[in-house]
Design a protein around this motif. Structure first.
Motif, PDB file in Angstrom:
ATOM      1  N   THR A  86      -3.980  20.558   4.775  1.00  0.00           N
ATOM      2  CA  THR A  86      -4.176  20.802   3.347  1.00  0.00           C
ATOM      3  C   THR A  86      -5.375  20.037   2.802  1.00  0.00           C
ATOM      4  O   THR A  86      -6.056  20.510   1.891  1.00  0.00           O
ATOM      5  CB  THR A  86      -2.929  20.410   2.542  1.00  0.00           C
ATOM      6  N   HIS A  87      -5.622  18.840   3.349  1.00  0.00           N
ATOM      7  CA  HIS A  87      -6.758  18.019   2.928  1.00  0.00           C
ATOM      8  C   HIS A  87      -6.944  16.904   3.938  1.00  0.00           C
ATOM      9  O   HIS A  87      -6.176  16.796   4.908  1.00  0.00           O
ATOM     10  CB  HIS A  87      -6.562  17.489   1.511  1.00  0.00           C
ATOM     11  N   CYS A  88      -7.928  16.058   3.724  1.00  0.00           N
ATOM     12  CA  CYS A  88      -8.375  15.143   4.774  1.00  0.00           C
ATOM     13  C   CYS A  88      -7.873  13.713   4.641  1.00  0.00           C
ATOM     14  O   CYS A  88      -8.446  12.808   5.257  1.00  0.00           O
ATOM     15  CB  CYS A  88      -9.912  15.145   4.838  1.00  0.00           C
ATOM     16  N   HIS A  89      -6.827  13.457   3.898  1.00  0.00           N
ATOM     17  CA  HIS A  89      -6.292  12.099   3.808  1.00  0.00           C
ATOM     18  C   HIS A  89      -5.521  11.716   5.066  1.00  0.00           C
ATOM     19  O   HIS A  89      -4.952  12.574   5.750  1.00  0.00           O
ATOM     20  CB  HIS A  89      -5.395  11.963   2.581  1.00  0.00           C
ATOM     21  N   TRP A  90      -5.466  10.412   5.339  1.00  0.00           N
ATOM     22  CA  TRP A  90      -4.931   9.917   6.617  1.00  0.00           C
ATOM     23  C   TRP A  90      -3.485  10.326   6.861  1.00  0.00           C
ATOM     24  O   TRP A  90      -3.101  10.605   8.000  1.00  0.00           O
ATOM     25  CB  TRP A  90      -5.048   8.384   6.681  1.00  0.00           C
ATOM     26  N   ASP A  91      -2.673  10.365   5.815  1.00  0.00           N
ATOM     27  CA  ASP A  91      -1.252  10.657   6.013  1.00  0.00           C
ATOM     28  C   ASP A  91      -0.986  12.142   6.240  1.00  0.00           C
ATOM     29  O   ASP A  91       0.172  12.542   6.407  1.00  0.00           O
ATOM     30  CB  ASP A  91      -0.419  10.137   4.839  1.00  0.00           C
ATOM     31  N   HIS A  92      -2.039  12.951   6.285  1.00  0.00           N
ATOM     32  CA  HIS A  92      -1.900  14.387   6.539  1.00  0.00           C
ATOM     33  C   HIS A  92      -2.631  14.850   7.795  1.00  0.00           C
ATOM     34  O   HIS A  92      -2.267  15.892   8.347  1.00  0.00           O
ATOM     35  CB  HIS A  92      -2.384  15.184   5.323  1.00  0.00           C
ATOM     36  N   ILE A  93      -3.623  14.090   8.268  1.00  0.00           N
ATOM     37  CA  ILE A  93      -4.419  14.624   9.383  1.00  0.00           C
ATOM     38  C   ILE A  93      -4.390  13.806  10.660  1.00  0.00           C
ATOM     39  O   ILE A  93      -4.828  14.286  11.708  1.00  0.00           O
ATOM     40  CB  ILE A  93      -5.896  14.820   8.976  1.00  0.00           C
ATOM     41  N   GLY A 132       0.821  -1.205   0.000  1.00  0.00           N
ATOM     42  CA  GLY A 132       0.000   0.000   0.000  1.00  0.00           C
ATOM     43  C   GLY A 132       0.858   1.260   0.000  1.00  0.00           C
ATOM     44  O   GLY A 132       2.071   1.222  -0.172  1.00  0.00           O
ATOM     45  N   GLY A 133       0.206   2.393   0.210  1.00  0.00           N
ATOM     46  CA  GLY A 133       0.911   3.665   0.168  1.00  0.00           C
ATOM     47  C   GLY A 133       1.887   3.832   1.322  1.00  0.00           C
ATOM     48  O   GLY A 133       1.620   3.406   2.447  1.00  0.00           O
ATOM     49  N   LEU A 134       3.018   4.459   1.041  1.00  0.00           N
ATOM     50  CA  LEU A 134       3.971   4.748   2.121  1.00  0.00           C
ATOM     51  C   LEU A 134       3.406   5.784   3.081  1.00  0.00           C
ATOM     52  O   LEU A 134       3.594   5.683   4.289  1.00  0.00           O
ATOM     53  CB  LEU A 134       5.287   5.268   1.538  1.00  0.00           C
ATOM     54  N   GLY A 135       2.763   6.792   2.541  1.00  0.00           N
ATOM     55  CA  GLY A 135       2.222   7.839   3.396  1.00  0.00           C
ATOM     56  C   GLY A 135       3.286   8.687   4.073  1.00  0.00           C
ATOM     57  O   GLY A 135       3.026   9.253   5.139  1.00  0.00           O
ATOM     58  N   TRP A 136       4.481   8.785   3.476  1.00  0.00           N
ATOM     59  CA  TRP A 136       5.535   9.616   4.063  1.00  0.00           C
ATOM     60  C   TRP A 136       5.348  11.042   3.564  1.00  0.00           C
ATOM     61  O   TRP A 136       5.874  11.432   2.529  1.00  0.00           O
ATOM     62  CB  TRP A 136       6.908   9.082   3.671  1.00  0.00           C
TER      63      TRP A 136
END
Length: 247
Positions: A69-76, A19-23
């Motif tokens: 900046t937005h509501c994705h898990w790797d940012h909030i 899946g995504g790294l989310g770094w």
């Protein structure tokens, strides 16, 4: 003016089978009586984020603002760590996110629900100034209500692009990856490129890359890309092997 510190530099990569790294990039702004985080990273950042703040003399209770900046898990996902912070979130993105069913791409449903009902959340509009010298800029596409933020710092103007411009490849080519609306994303990338062309001093903070800019229409880097993985690999004499992802 704000002082800018990059606590975590984002990385422009995806894992091959996990899946995504989310770094993602997490930045600290200090000035105007404020101590502000721009995005907060995912759960994997939680302990190192607290440690990074402590190295700069900042306790969780000292943080007065969190800008998303937005509501994705790797940012909030770590906004709840900061009990005294006002949380700034784009109104159109939160309105969109809270209306989505469970399982929507990269949305942490229960964090979004908390944002939607919390009293300390400030819903900002395009062109708004939620904090002194912080200006919201609509950059939809990656998510429908994604915002960038233009900020005056002691080192010059900075644009936090979030995932409107995730990396150097997107800035150079205008070709977006991982977006809900590719046409909108292309327009947002071009909007950011126009801002950089108009002001060569403007530094771009991408959502998943090093600091960038443009000079004479050419993308330039303002910092070095660094990332690695320490792994316990079989058959090695040393307990761990460090894999440099930028080598």
């Amino acid at each position: 003016m704000y002082e800018l510190t990059i606590l975590f530099q984002g990385f422009p990569g995806r894992s091959t089978c996990h899946g995504g790294l989310g770094w993602s990039t997490v930045a600290l702004l200090q000035g105007h009586g404020e101590t502000v985080l721009v995005d907060t990273g995912g759960y994997g950042y939680r302990t190192p984020l607290i440690e990074q703040l402590a190295e700069h003399g900042v306790r969780r209770s000292d943080v007065t603002g969190v800008i998303l900046t937005h509501c994705h898990w790797d940012h909030i996902c770590n906004f709840a760590l900061f009990p005294n912070a006002r949380v700034v979130v784009p109104r159109p993105d939160l309105d969109w996110a809270v209306a989505q069913p469970i399982g929507t791409w990269e949305l942490p449903e229960f964090h979004v629900q908390e944002l939607a009902k919390a009293e300390h959340v400030l819903r900002v509009e395009d062109g708004g100034e939620p904090l002194p010298q912080v200006h919201a800029v609509a950059t939809p596409g990656h998510t429908p209500g994604h915002f960038a933020y233009h900020v005056a710092t002691s080192g010059g103007p900075v644009l936090f692009a979030g995932d409107a411009v995730k990396n150097e490849y997107e800035l150079t080519t205008g070709d977006p990856d991982m977006t809900l609306d590719a046409a909108e994303s292309r327009r947002s990338i071009e909007k950011v490129r126009d801002m950089l062309r108009a002001d060569p001093a403007l530094v771009l903070v991408p959502g998943h890359d090093r600091l960038l800019g443009m000079r004479d229409g050419v993308v330039v880097a303002h910092s070095e890309l660094r990332a690695g993985v320490r792994a316990w690999l079989p058959g090695r004499t040393e307990p761990t092997t460090t894999v440099d992802l930028c080598d």
